[in-house]
Design a protein around this motif. Sequence first.
Motif, PDB file in Angstrom:
ATOM      1  N   ASP A  12       0.913  -1.257   0.188  1.00 24.31           N
ATOM      2  CA  ASP A  12      -0.125   0.011  -0.236  1.00 24.31           C
ATOM      3  C   ASP A  12       0.846   1.276   0.101  1.00 24.31           C
ATOM      4  N   ASP A  59      -3.455  -3.044  -1.728  1.00 28.64           N
ATOM      5  CA  ASP A  59      -4.216  -2.120  -2.422  1.00 28.64           C
ATOM      6  C   ASP A  59      -4.478  -1.974  -3.906  1.00 28.64           C
ATOM      7  N   ASN A  86     -10.069  -2.276  -2.017  1.00 30.12           N
ATOM      8  CA  ASN A  86     -10.190  -1.099  -2.628  1.00 30.12           C
ATOM      9  C   ASN A  86     -10.414  -1.252  -3.920  1.00 30.12           C
TER      10      ASN A  86
END
Length: 137
Positions: A12, A59, A86
């Motif tokens: 991330d 992510d 996400n």
Amino acid sequence: MSNKSLRILIADEQHFHRLRIERWFNQLGYYGVAPVQSLEELLILVEYASEPFDLLVVDAALADGKLDLLDLCLDNRQLDHVLIYNGAQAGLSPIPACEKQGVQVSHASLPDLASIQRLMAVVDPRLPFVGTVISVR
């Protein structure tokens, strides 16, 4: 009792997100966590790892259209299990946990402790707290 030898990779761009996710794994007894902040770091670790990672938590925004993250995860023998969160950001449809595929896509902007626990019940089935949520203080 958790399998302390599991290798977990968190990817991330946001430092706070990596720390939060790593702390949740630590609360569950997992300490073999490697956090990375860029797609390049992720690809290098996956490409040159001497052993496969048991779990990648990534992510979807990290790929930023530069590569098909889902295809990378589905076709990579270095990744046993994957949680892409996400997913709406990257236009990915949600995919629930599936042992055969080993890849789960979530539209949550960040996984929470309960979702990490459910994921680990698949990755590490020896856990004693399957179905029990640990409270965060």
